[in-house]
Design a protein around this motif. Structure first.
Motif, PDB file in Angstrom:
ATOM      1  N   ARG A  81       0.840  -1.188   0.000  1.00 12.17           N
ATOM      2  CA  ARG A  81       0.000   0.000   0.000  1.00 12.17           C
ATOM      3  C   ARG A  81       0.882   1.247   0.000  1.00 12.17           C
ATOM      4  O   ARG A  81       1.786   1.371   0.827  1.00 12.17           O
ATOM      5  N   ASN A  83       0.551   4.932   0.710  1.00 10.08           N
ATOM      6  CA  ASN A  83      -0.447   5.768   1.390  1.00 10.08           C
ATOM      7  C   ASN A  83      -0.256   7.253   1.097  1.00 10.08           C
ATOM      8  O   ASN A  83       0.816   7.808   1.346  1.00 10.08           O
ATOM      9  N   PHE A  85      -3.067  10.948   0.549  1.00 11.80           N
ATOM     10  CA  PHE A  85      -4.429  11.446   0.348  1.00 11.80           C
ATOM     11  C   PHE A  85      -4.519  12.250  -0.935  1.00 11.80           C
ATOM     12  O   PHE A  85      -3.758  13.200  -1.135  1.00 11.80           O
ATOM     13  N   SER A  89      -7.970   9.233  -5.601  1.00 12.23           N
ATOM     14  CA  SER A  89      -7.582   7.921  -5.085  1.00 12.23           C
ATOM     15  C   SER A  89      -8.606   7.487  -4.031  1.00 12.23           C
ATOM     16  O   SER A  89      -8.581   7.986  -2.913  1.00 12.23           O
ATOM     17  N   PRO A  90      -9.523   6.596  -4.382  1.00 12.21           N
ATOM     18  CA  PRO A  90     -10.669   6.325  -3.493  1.00 12.21           C
ATOM     19  C   PRO A  90     -10.280   5.782  -2.118  1.00 12.21           C
ATOM     20  O   PRO A  90     -10.907   6.136  -1.127  1.00 12.21           O
ATOM     21  N   LYS A  91      -9.277   4.945  -2.047  1.00 11.41           N
ATOM     22  CA  LYS A  91      -8.893   4.367  -0.755  1.00 11.41           C
ATOM     23  C   LYS A  91      -7.938   5.271  -0.004  1.00 11.41           C
ATOM     24  O   LYS A  91      -7.652   5.046   1.155  1.00 11.41           O
ATOM     25  N   ASN A  92      -7.421   6.270  -0.704  1.00 10.88           N
ATOM     26  CA  ASN A  92      -6.325   7.089  -0.195  1.00 10.88           C
ATOM     27  C   ASN A  92      -5.066   6.271   0.075  1.00 10.88           C
ATOM     28  O   ASN A  92      -4.203   6.638   0.848  1.00 10.88           O
ATOM     29  N   TYR A  93      -5.033   5.126  -0.583  1.00 11.83           N
ATOM     30  CA  TYR A  93      -3.754   4.430  -0.767  1.00 11.83           C
ATOM     31  C   TYR A  93      -3.851   3.736  -2.112  1.00 11.83           C
ATOM     32  O   TYR A  93      -4.939   3.392  -2.570  1.00 11.83           O
TER      33      TYR A  93
ATOM     34  N   SER B 321      -4.287   2.908   7.610  1.00 13.72           N
ATOM     35  CA  SER B 321      -4.450   2.872   6.163  1.00 13.72           C
ATOM     36  C   SER B 321      -5.897   2.512   5.780  1.00 13.72           C
ATOM     37  O   SER B 321      -6.488   3.132   4.892  1.00 13.72           O
ATOM     38  N   ASN B 322      -6.467   1.524   6.478  1.00  9.12           N
ATOM     39  CA  ASN B 322      -7.857   1.123   6.180  1.00  9.12           C
ATOM     40  C   ASN B 322      -8.843   2.275   6.367  1.00  9.12           C
ATOM     41  O   ASN B 322      -9.820   2.385   5.641  1.00  9.12           O
ATOM     42  N   ALA B 324      -8.262   5.400   5.982  1.00  4.20           N
ATOM     43  CA  ALA B 324      -7.958   6.576   5.157  1.00  4.20           C
ATOM     44  C   ALA B 324      -9.097   6.867   4.181  1.00  4.20           C
ATOM     45  O   ALA B 324      -9.282   7.995   3.744  1.00  4.20           O
ATOM     46  N   ARG B 325      -9.865   5.829   3.844  1.00  2.00           N
ATOM     47  CA  ARG B 325     -10.951   6.009   2.875  1.00  2.00           C
ATOM     48  C   ARG B 325     -12.074   6.898   3.414  1.00  2.00           C
ATOM     49  O   ARG B 325     -12.897   7.381   2.649  1.00  2.00           O
ATOM     50  N   ASP B 327     -12.893   9.978   4.081  1.00  2.00           N
ATOM     51  CA  ASP B 327     -12.280  11.276   3.827  1.00  2.00           C
ATOM     52  C   ASP B 327     -13.298  12.365   3.521  1.00  2.00           C
ATOM     53  O   ASP B 327     -12.932  13.493   3.201  1.00  2.00           O
ATOM     54  N   ARG B 330     -16.442  10.845  -0.985  1.00  2.00           N
ATOM     55  CA  ARG B 330     -17.445  10.054  -1.694  1.00  2.00           C
ATOM     56  C   ARG B 330     -18.672   9.735  -0.847  1.00  2.00           C
ATOM     57  O   ARG B 330     -19.757   9.508  -1.361  1.00  2.00           O
ATOM     58  N   TYR B 345     -10.518  16.875   4.164  1.00  2.00           N
ATOM     59  CA  TYR B 345      -9.889  15.750   4.859  1.00  2.00           C
ATOM     60  C   TYR B 345      -9.779  16.017   6.358  1.00  2.00           C
ATOM     61  O   TYR B 345     -10.267  15.245   7.182  1.00  2.00           O
TER      62      TYR B 345
END
Lengths: 503, 487
Positions: A81, A83, A85, A89-93, B321-322, B324-325, B327, B330, B345
């Motif tokens: 990953r 990482n 923002f 980038s939908p997952k931000n990774y 990391s998980n 981070a979505r 935000d 969406r 953010y």
């Protein structure tokens, strides 16, 4: 200032969208040009609970690429990953590969521009460092009052091909992009249309005094998304660095952008601002193992490399460079050519010329293909589909060349027969018979026609001139003979017999 | 003692449904009635869609009428922890961040339960994004322990454990990252199982720590837990970490698995910090197995002493990391004060996440930062390997391991929340199991300080069957199944 001679050192990172039906880690479909945000699913949008799953087809394409460039396919490959923002980038990774990429090493043969379009340029081998398989991001567009995001492209399979710093000029960089494009298109791995963003490029550039072994500090130029962008940005940046060095300043390691309008590169971020991507192994994707067996199977699906094919065409089929450079970037066209040659191996050059001149012209005229092979915007190729639609099949084309070679029809007649074949799809021999075009080789008949023509008073002048040594005068006699025979008389026999009778 | 149908085991309910003595609609209605009666006090449910639940129950009754019953779970309500997606229903993860989020898709476990005819319903309270061990970190609601409402239900699947314990749903699905099923099950006196990592698909389950998260059942009985696991286990084309190994028929194979077993008792799990009353109850369970003819062997799992430290590095790294979505771009909370992308953010996340979630994101971000990565993350992964090696070595000599679930009974509200270290150490017996990816079942075995206490059985990878068999043997010899909180 001293007149030190500088050498430019370039390494490229080439991002190529792989040709697959669905995205690299999602079941959602991917293709260019869809309505915004229609190629999405929970995984693409990074909804809570969504998980990536590797698309086998993307892996297969990446491995095929590796085998095509002679890279090593490590036994285990894994994803990490990256990482950061950013709204595209939908997952931000980003799922990428940090230390166990899908291919290691390999090389690509490039061709530099020749001194003229009809002369082959110098060939050089560029070493590759590695290639990793990752996912593309979405597309941001800025409107008044806010920004819009289209996630269609997010998750498209992207192969990042990283070269060694082996390139020494902007022309070599362009040649590398062309070579990669030709390789990948010919193997059906990618379409590489830069206008559609299917091929993008970052360039690392440094300069050093000629003869110096060590590399100097480089700058990285991001998002060079056209061939002219790559060429101009590298040339500008090299000049800028040389100017800096000559002025006694040092080059800072930094990421730079290219402004095509001003024709300049500019600082995007310096080393101090560099991102910390906090890479770590993605816990959702298991490492992938590619077995020797799979590799062997995939290897069997690969075509001959374009430049290998070009050499073969020149050596085995005696084709001129210009014709091979039309054929070689276009695998379906090559396959058509080879299918025709296999029907009639005696005259591969005749077949090649007929394809390169007449067939491509008529295909283009009928809107089935563009023949601008090296146009910058899009290396259009005669697609497999348009050749499948082609009214003249390879065996039929070979048949026409054979009829001509055997003297059944004249070269001039062959042109008309070709046109007829293209519009009807009939065999050459059928058209020749239907139209009564079969060339006459009956020497008795030809001789009697010639005698009639020579006896005419209008011929006297030409006869006299020919006898006086004017070779051209013979043509004035041949014309009426051909006319009298309704074009069927074998021109070669006509020539022989006239000379005999006047000799 | 309530006469709620949902205190009955699935086996009982199934036979009542089959005999036509009750309908699924009646069962569903009794759960809803029970919620009306007691959930005001407990607070297990963040909500439920009554209309949808009733419709599912009616559909089940219709199937039954037409002889098309789908199996033992047909018509049985299964409550879902609110991190498990249910198409068209809210999914909050007990966070302000997802307060108004509606999931457009079913998690794989949800879809499988539907295929089995179960009524999937309710969104059960939890610690925000499953981070916590008391459910006090819920941004939505306070959940009380049905046995003593001044005490926490445990966590993070506190809503699940409280709902099953108080008879509001006969079954619930929770998730266990460091003990989040087993510990609340223990605090609330119900059965809870964390399957082998990868046995159950995680698709559609909001991720906390991907390499540790595992969905599992909470139930009144061991058999019920097995039935629920049966319905959800197995490979999944949406989850590459879901194991492809065939799923055994748990009930049938349980019958063929007979003791006496070789039972390992890890000395490190009985040291300082274990409440003596809890220890006593777990010792009694060990005595039970001994009397049943099992060989009891003291084993050592020395590396587990580093488990909590390694866990808080690995889990927070993955979580940073998980999460981070989330935000504000969406879906989810978006700050109305934001004027540019960076604000969207930072403000949305500052407003949307609670303090424990922020703490873990910051910790996880820190341990992944270049320069610290090797010292923290890489070392933690090495420790993880050593811990798994410890377990696997032990399994050379024993069939399963018996240990306490938690060092204490359910604490009172606020009792530990000011002492984070003590709170984190509360997971000391459950966390090593997640790090090793092993299956474990938490089984009620006694009462300490007037609160329920459980032991856990930790098994070899994919050997859920042995755990079910051994746990059921204990359960059958005791009456904990029939004990329910007085509300």
């Amino acid at each position: 200032m001293s007149s030190t001679e500088f050498e430019i050192v370039i390494g490229l990172e080439v991002h190529v969208q792989l040709k697959t039906k669905s995205k690299v880690f999602a079941h959602a479909a991917y293709h260019y040009g869809a309505e915004p945000n229609t190629l999405i699913d929970p995984v693409v949008l990074a909804l809570p609970g969504a998980l990536p799953v590797l698309n086998k087809a993307a892996l297969t394409q990446a491995v095929r690429y590796g085998l095509l460039v002679g890279a090593e396919i490590p036994p285990v490959s894994k994803w990490d990953r990256k990482n950061y923002f950013y709204p595209d980038s939908p997952k931000n990774y980003q799922l990428s590969q940090k230390d166990f990429p899908i291919t290691m090493g390999g090389e690509v043969e490039i061709e530099l521009p020749g001194p003229a379009r009809n002369i082959m340029g110098e060939h050089k081998v560029i070493r590759l460092h590695h290639a990793h398989l990752e996912e593309d991001v979405g597309k941001l567009s800025h409107a008044t009052g806010g920004s819009l995001v289209d996630y269609n492209r997010a998750g498209a399979p992207l192969l990042e091909i990283v070269t060694e710093p082996d390139l020494r000029s902007a022309d070599e960089a362009v040649a590398l992009l062309n070579a990669i494009r030709m390789l990948l298109i010919s193997a059906g791995i990618a379409d590489c249309d830069m206008e559609k963003g299917q091929m993008r490029c970052d360039a690392n550039v440094s300069v050093r005094p000629k003869g110096q072994k060590e590399l100097n500090t480089r700058t990285e130029m991001k998002n060079l998304n056209s061939i002219s962008g790559v060429k101009n940005a590298i040339e500008y940046e090299a000049r800028r660095q040389i100017r800096e060095v000559e002025a006694g300043r040092t080059i800072q390691q930094e990421t730079r952008g290219w402004n095509a309008e001003t024709g300049r590169t500019y600082t995007l971020r310096t080393k101090e601002d560099a991102h910390d991507y906090r890479y770590f192994p993605d816990p959702d994707l298991m490492p992938v193992k590619v077995s020797e067996e799979e590799k062997a199977q995939l290897k069997a699906t690969l075509p001959e490399r374009p430049y290998d094919r070009q050499r073969r065409y020149m050596e085995v089929f005696n084709l001129p460079f210009t014709v091979t450079s039309v054929f070689v970037p276009d695998r379906p066209l090559c396959e058509y050519f080879e299918a025709a040659v296999s029907e009639y191996p005696a005259n591969s050059l005749g077949i090649a010329n007929l394809i390169a001149n007449d067939l491509l012209r008529d295909l283009a005229a009928s809107g089935k293909a563009s023949v601008d092979m090296f146009g910058e915007a899009d290396a259009s190729t005669v697609t497999a589909a348009s050749l499948a639609d082609c009214p003249i099949k390879p065996a039929q084309l070979a048949g026409l060349v054979k009829l001509t070679d055997e003297g059944v029809i004249s070269k001039q007649q062959a042109k008309d027969v070709f046109t007829e074949m293209f519009s009807t799809g009939k065999d050459a021999s059928v058209i020749v018979d239907e139209k009564g075009l079969r060339q006459s080789n009956d020497t008795g008949e030809i001789e009697s026609i010639i005698k009639e023509v020579l006896a005419q008073p209008t011929s006297a002048k030409s006869i006299a001139e020919f006898k006086a040594g004017n070779e051209k005068a013979l043509n004035a006699l041949k014309g009426p003979v051909m006319k009298a025979s309704k074009g069927k008389a074998n021109p070669k026999l006509v020539d022989e017999i006239i000379r005999k009778l006047l000799g | 003692m309530s006469d709620s149908l949902s205190f009955k085991s699935v086996a009982e309910l199934s036979s009542l449904l089959a005999a036509g003595k009750i309908t699924s609609l009646e069962l569903m209605q009794s759960c809803i009635d029970r919620i009306s009666a007691v959930d005001g006090k407990i607070g297990a449910f963040l909500g439920f869609d009554q209309e949808d639940a009733i419709a599912q129950a009616k559909a089940s009754d219709e199937r039954r009428k037409n002889g098309k019953t789908l199996g033992p779970l047909d018509g049985i309500p299964v409550g879902l922890k609110d991190n498990i997606s249910l198409a068209g229903q809210p999914l909050t993860c007990a966070s302000k961040m997802l307060k108004s989020y509606v999931s457009p898709y079913d998690a794989t476990v949800t879809a499988r339960l539907r295929q089995a005819g179960a009524i999937v319903w309710g969104w059960l309270n939890m610690d925000e994004f499953a981070m916590g061990s008391t459910t006090e970190n819920s941004a939505c609601k306070k959940t009380c322990n049905p046995w003593d409402i001044s005490r926490v239900p445990g966590g993070s699947s506190g809503g699940c454990a409280a709902a099953v314990s108080a008879g509001m749903t006969p079954l619930a699905l929770g998730s266990d990252t460091g003990g989040s099923i087993r510990q609340p099950a223990s605090y609330c006196g119900v059965v809870g199982m964390k399957p082998t990592y990868g046995r159950v698909s995680r698709y559609g389950v909001a991720a906390f720590a991907s390499s540790l998260d595992q969905v599992g059942p909470l139930a009144h009985t061991v058999e019920d837990a097995a039935l629920l696991l049966q319905a959800i286990a197995g490979a999944d084309s949406h989850d590459g970490t879901a194991l492809v190994n065939p799923v055994p028929d748990y009930l049938r194979e349980m019958d063929s698995k007979k003791g006496p077993w070789k039972v390992g008792v890890p000395k490190e799990f009985f040291g300082d910090g274990l409440d003596s009353a809890v220890r006593e109850q777990v010792q009694k369970a060990i005595e039970f197995y001994k009397k049943a003819g099992c060989t009891i062997t003291e084993i050592s799992l020395p590396e587990t002493r580093y488990a909590v430290a390694a866990y808080y590095i690995i889990a927070t790294a993955e979580a940073s990391s998980n999460l981070a979505r989330f935000d504000g771009i969406r879906y989810g909370h978006r700050s109305d004060k934001a004027t540019d992308a960076v604000d969207v953010y930072s403000l949305s996340r500052a407003e949307g996440f609670g303090p424990e979630v922020k703490r873990r994101i910051i910790l996880g971000t820190y341990v992944l930062t270049s320069g610290y990565y090797d010292a923290y993350y890489v070392r933690a992964q090495k420790i993880r390997t050593l811990i798994r090696d410890d377990f696997m070595r032990a399994f050379n000599d024993v069939d399963f391991i018996l240990a306490p679930v938690s060092p204490t009974i359910a604490p009172k509200f606020g009792e530990k929340s000011n002492d984070l270290l003590a709170l984190y150490l509360g997971d000391i017996y459950t966390i090593p199991v997640n790090l090793a990816g092993l299956p474990a079942i938490s089984v009620p075995c006694g009462v300490a300080h007037e609160m329920p206490v459980s032991f856990q059985l930790i098994g070899k990878p994919l050997d859920e069957v042995t755990l079910f068999a051994a746990a059921r043997e204990f359960e059958k010899a005791h009456d904990f199944v029939t004990r329910h909180p007085q509300l």
